[in-house]
Design a protein around this motif. Structure first.
Motif, PDB file in Angstrom:
ATOM      1  N   THR A   1      44.080 -23.871  26.605  1.00 41.71           N
ATOM      2  CA  THR A   1      44.588 -24.078  25.196  1.00 41.71           C
ATOM      3  C   THR A   1      43.991 -23.265  24.112  1.00 41.71           C
ATOM      4  OG1 THR A   1      45.255 -26.300  25.791  1.00 41.71           O
ATOM      5  CG2 THR A   1      44.947 -26.006  23.388  1.00 41.71           C
ATOM      6  N   PRO A   2      44.696 -22.605  23.196  1.00 45.79           N
ATOM      7  CA  PRO A   2      44.247 -21.739  22.146  1.00 45.79           C
ATOM      8  C   PRO A   2      43.527 -22.546  20.879  1.00 45.79           C
ATOM      9  CG  PRO A   2      46.419 -21.613  22.155  1.00 45.79           C
ATOM     10  CD  PRO A   2      46.045 -22.406  23.084  1.00 45.79           C
ATOM     11  N   ASN A   3      42.719 -21.984  20.292  1.00 45.07           N
ATOM     12  CA  ASN A   3      41.859 -22.672  19.120  1.00 45.07           C
ATOM     13  C   ASN A   3      42.712 -22.504  17.976  1.00 45.07           C
ATOM     14  OD1 ASN A   3      41.276 -20.068  17.825  1.00 45.07           O
ATOM     15  ND2 ASN A   3      39.557 -19.841  19.185  1.00 45.07           N
ATOM     16  N   ILE A   4      42.442 -23.517  16.885  1.00 44.55           N
ATOM     17  CA  ILE A   4      43.229 -23.435  15.704  1.00 44.55           C
ATOM     18  C   ILE A   4      43.291 -22.244  15.075  1.00 44.55           C
ATOM     19  CG2 ILE A   4      41.252 -24.497  14.230  1.00 44.55           C
ATOM     20  CD1 ILE A   4      44.888 -25.550  14.027  1.00 44.55           C
ATOM     21  N   GLU A   5      42.391 -21.355  14.907  1.00 46.84           N
ATOM     22  CA  GLU A   5      42.376 -20.102  14.360  1.00 46.84           C
ATOM     23  C   GLU A   5      43.416 -19.068  14.967  1.00 46.84           C
ATOM     24  OE1 GLU A   5      39.628 -21.270  15.260  1.00 46.84           O
ATOM     25  OE2 GLU A   5      38.713 -22.139  13.389  1.00 46.84           O
ATOM     26  N   ASP A   6      43.593 -19.170  16.203  1.00 49.04           N
ATOM     27  CA  ASP A   6      44.582 -18.291  16.862  1.00 49.04           C
ATOM     28  C   ASP A   6      45.978 -18.761  16.563  1.00 49.04           C
ATOM     29  OD1 ASP A   6      43.045 -16.350  18.168  1.00 49.04           O
ATOM     30  OD2 ASP A   6      42.560 -17.942  19.895  1.00 49.04           O
ATOM     31  N   ILE A   7      46.265 -20.036  16.530  1.00 55.26           N
ATOM     32  CA  ILE A   7      47.395 -20.718  16.490  1.00 55.26           C
ATOM     33  C   ILE A   7      48.020 -20.191  14.867  1.00 55.26           C
ATOM     34  CG2 ILE A   7      48.705 -23.069  16.172  1.00 55.26           C
ATOM     35  CD1 ILE A   7      48.569 -22.346  18.904  1.00 55.26           C
ATOM     36  N   ARG A   8      47.036 -20.305  14.178  1.00 56.80           N
ATOM     37  CA  ARG A   8      47.472 -20.053  12.394  1.00 56.80           C
ATOM     38  C   ARG A   8      47.941 -18.619  12.511  1.00 56.80           C
ATOM     39  NH1 ARG A   8      42.702 -23.778   9.730  1.00 56.80           N
ATOM     40  NH2 ARG A   8      43.752 -25.756   9.990  1.00 56.80           N
ATOM     41  N   VAL A   9      47.530 -17.734  13.212  1.00 61.29           N
ATOM     42  CA  VAL A   9      47.813 -16.496  12.793  1.00 61.29           C
ATOM     43  C   VAL A   9      48.964 -15.977  13.883  1.00 61.29           C
ATOM     44  CG1 VAL A   9      45.776 -15.746  11.817  1.00 61.29           C
ATOM     45  CG2 VAL A   9      45.878 -15.430  14.327  1.00 61.29           C
ATOM     46  N   TRP A  10      49.075 -16.581  15.001  1.00 63.38           N
ATOM     47  CA  TRP A  10      50.035 -16.119  15.905  1.00 63.38           C
ATOM     48  C   TRP A  10      51.492 -16.504  15.564  1.00 63.38           C
ATOM     49  CZ3 TRP A  10      47.633 -17.970  21.203  1.00 63.38           C
ATOM     50  CH2 TRP A  10      46.337 -17.087  21.431  1.00 63.38           C
ATOM     51  N   ASN A  11      52.424 -15.679  15.963  1.00 69.57           N
ATOM     52  CA  ASN A  11      53.941 -15.900  15.611  1.00 69.57           C
ATOM     53  C   ASN A  11      54.392 -16.382  16.966  1.00 69.57           C
ATOM     54  OD1 ASN A  11      54.371 -13.879  17.401  1.00 69.57           O
ATOM     55  ND2 ASN A  11      54.616 -12.479  15.651  1.00 69.57           N
ATOM     56  N   ASP A  12      55.808 -17.026  17.483  1.00 67.08           N
ATOM     57  CA  ASP A  12      55.967 -17.305  18.470  1.00 67.08           C
ATOM     58  C   ASP A  12      56.005 -16.430  19.825  1.00 67.08           C
ATOM     59  OD1 ASP A  12      56.539 -19.589  17.239  1.00 67.08           O
ATOM     60  OD2 ASP A  12      58.653 -19.227  16.941  1.00 67.08           O
ATOM     61  N   TYR A  13      56.147 -15.288  19.461  1.00 64.64           N
ATOM     62  CA  TYR A  13      56.226 -14.280  20.438  1.00 64.64           C
ATOM     63  C   TYR A  13      54.689 -14.116  20.945  1.00 64.64           C
ATOM     64  CZ  TYR A  13      55.885  -9.591  22.974  1.00 64.64           C
ATOM     65  OH  TYR A  13      55.814  -8.617  23.801  1.00 64.64           O
ATOM     66  N   ASP A  14      53.507 -14.181  19.953  1.00 60.05           N
ATOM     67  CA  ASP A  14      52.431 -14.079  20.506  1.00 60.05           C
ATOM     68  C   ASP A  14      51.816 -15.326  21.381  1.00 60.05           C
ATOM     69  OD1 ASP A  14      51.944 -11.625  18.838  1.00 60.05           O
ATOM     70  OD2 ASP A  14      51.408 -13.073  17.390  1.00 60.05           O
ATOM     71  N   ILE A  15      52.487 -16.309  21.225  1.00 61.56           N
ATOM     72  CA  ILE A  15      52.043 -17.453  21.936  1.00 61.56           C
ATOM     73  C   ILE A  15      52.743 -17.574  23.344  1.00 61.56           C
ATOM     74  CG2 ILE A  15      52.296 -20.101  22.029  1.00 61.56           C
ATOM     75  CD1 ILE A  15      52.387 -20.293  19.092  1.00 61.56           C
ATOM     76  N   VAL A  16      53.944 -16.997  23.295  1.00 59.24           N
ATOM     77  CA  VAL A  16      54.647 -16.921  24.667  1.00 59.24           C
ATOM     78  C   VAL A  16      53.815 -15.886  25.376  1.00 59.24           C
ATOM     79  CG1 VAL A  16      56.617 -16.156  25.733  1.00 59.24           C
ATOM     80  CG2 VAL A  16      56.762 -17.725  23.873  1.00 59.24           C
TER      81      VAL A  16
END
Length: 246
Positions: free
Chosen positions: A208-223
């Protein structure tokens, strides 16, 4: 007789107030009992997690009839949590047995009201701390302590402000967890990877990624992250097994 300089008087006052604050705030733990019910129902709930947020490593679960017994002191904050129920937060006010009522989560088009209710409950607790005058500011400045030593020392060392600070930290961490879960959760991971259910818990715990990553990633980055991580996880599955206790 030698006269005390002003700063000597201040030092004596500070030492006295610190000792007074600690003596007042020191409270022995006692065992509190209670029962957890389903809200608006006489039905009790088993296997509810009961955690004392004011103490380290104090957590129990309710038994088959919804009863629990946990160490705590007056002023401590207890968190009651179970899947498919809205978490309940209670601040212990007296020595009476507790009756706790959990609201079943309402599902609306696959979006639950659980997170909103939990965030509101946490904010209500913080508001209650302040409403009762248990703190003015949780981060007093040096100047505020010097201007009002009694108030300043209470803010720094008092039991209630310390409990409020601990709860504020818990609230921050829980809100960040909720923010991550809105965009990275079991449903999404399962949909993208179609991984077996027995692997899902291990994968979510380790990747599970951290909050800093989630705040800068777009949907493509998460997938992309999920696909890369799962490919690595499959090749190293045994290294990421969660050790389960019997």
């Amino acid at each position: 007789m030698n006269k005390l300089y002003p700063y000597h008087r201040l030092s004596i006052l500070i030492a006295f107030l610190v000792s007074l604050t600690f003596s007042v705030s020191a409270q022995e733990l006692a065992f509190y009992k209670g029962v957890v019910f389903k809200k608006n129902s006489p039905v009790t709930i088993a296997l509810v997690s009961v955690k004392n947020l004011s103490r380290k490593n104090l957590e129990v679960v309710t038994d088959d009839v919804g009863a629990f017994r946990i160490q705590a002191a007056i002023g401590d904050t207890l968190l009651f949590r179970k899947d498919d129920y809205t978490p309940q937060i209670i601040v212990i006010q007296n020595y009476s047995p507790l009756s706790v009522y959990l609201q079943a989560v309402i599902h609306l088009n696959q979006v639950t009201v659980k997170e909103t209710s939990q965030q509101k409950a946490m904010q209500d607790v913080m508001d209650n701390y302040k409403k009762k005058g248990q703190y003015y500011t949780l981060d007093p400045s040096v100047m505020s302590v010097l201007k009002s030593p009694l108030t300043g020392l209470y803010e720094l060392f008092g039991k209630s402000p310390e409990q409020a600070r601990k709860f504020r930290q818990y609230t921050k961490e829980e809100n960040e967890r909720i923010e991550v879960a809105r965009r990275y959760n079991r449903t999404l991971v399962k949909k993208i990877t179609n991984m077996p259910d027995e692997d899902l818990e291990d994968f979510m715990f380790n990747f599970t990624p951290n909050i800093e990553d989630i705040r800068v990633w777009n949907d493509y980055d998460i997938v992309s992250y999920i696909k890369r991580s799962y490919a690595y996880f499959k090749d190293n599955r045994n290294d990421y097994k969660i050790q389960k206790l019997n």
